[in-house]
Design a protein around this motif. Sequence first.
Motif, PDB file in Angstrom:
ATOM      1  N   PHE A  17       0.800  -1.218   0.000  1.00 55.43           N
ATOM      2  CA  PHE A  17       0.000   0.000   0.000  1.00 55.43           C
ATOM      3  C   PHE A  17       0.837   1.275   0.000  1.00 55.43           C
ATOM      4  CE2 PHE A  17      -2.417  -3.267   2.412  1.00 55.43           C
ATOM      5  CZ  PHE A  17      -3.232  -3.651   1.357  1.00 55.43           C
ATOM      6  N   GLN A  46      -9.326  -4.299   3.919  1.00 59.18           N
ATOM      7  CA  GLN A  46     -10.265  -3.598   3.047  1.00 59.18           C
ATOM      8  C   GLN A  46      -9.553  -3.056   1.809  1.00 59.18           C
ATOM      9  OE1 GLN A  46     -13.703  -3.389   3.224  1.00 59.18           O
ATOM     10  NE2 GLN A  46     -13.324  -2.678   1.145  1.00 59.18           N
ATOM     11  N   ARG A  47      -8.367  -2.506   1.996  1.00 61.92           N
ATOM     12  CA  ARG A  47      -7.599  -1.992   0.857  1.00 61.92           C
ATOM     13  C   ARG A  47      -7.238  -3.122  -0.100  1.00 61.92           C
ATOM     14  NH1 ARG A  47      -2.986   1.988   2.815  1.00 61.92           N
ATOM     15  NH2 ARG A  47      -3.074   2.639   0.643  1.00 61.92           N
ATOM     16  N   GLU A  51      -6.176  -2.598   6.266  1.00 58.15           N
ATOM     17  CA  GLU A  51      -5.350  -3.211   5.227  1.00 58.15           C
ATOM     18  C   GLU A  51      -6.136  -4.262   4.445  1.00 58.15           C
ATOM     19  OE1 GLU A  51      -1.949  -4.592   7.397  1.00 58.15           O
ATOM     20  OE2 GLU A  51      -0.995  -2.620   7.369  1.00 58.15           O
ATOM     21  N   ASP A  57     -10.263  -4.038  -2.035  1.00 62.78           N
ATOM     22  CA  ASP A  57     -10.532  -3.039  -3.071  1.00 62.78           C
ATOM     23  C   ASP A  57      -9.727  -3.326  -4.329  1.00 62.78           C
ATOM     24  OD1 ASP A  57     -12.287  -1.756  -1.344  1.00 62.78           O
ATOM     25  OD2 ASP A  57     -10.885  -0.144  -0.822  1.00 62.78           O
TER      26      ASP A  57
END
Length: 145
Positions: free
Chosen positions: A10, A67-68, A65, A71
Amino acid sequence: MKTILVPVDFSDVTPKVVETARQFAAAFEARLFLVNVAEAEPDFVGFEAGPPAVRAAVARDFKVERQRLDDFKMKLTASGCEVTALHVQGPIVEKILHEAGEQSADMIVMGSHGHGAFYDLLVGSVTHGVIKDARCPVVVIPANR
């Protein structure tokens, strides 16, 4: 080529890494395996708030994290890629290499932060560690400068 492992952290280079991996997957009709590795919790934490507060903070971070990661998975799936995403905890290089082996990865696509030789000497480099011990080709995407 059937499987491309994509470690994501990320950072600023992550979108570029994911897009490059998507292009390889489309070209080779390969599946993508996204993996985010979080450092293991220390055995002892000297915060006054105590371990329950630390565990709650770590759990919140993991949720964000995850959730990211989800995505990225949804965007890749929408573009037609077959994608699996995994969030694990442990020593980063070892976990990336372990997952590459478990998934029989044909390629690893990952980013490099480009901190420089002195930083790598003091701290170590995840990218260097993966390149050194990987059993498949590693494509390194440089950070934007």
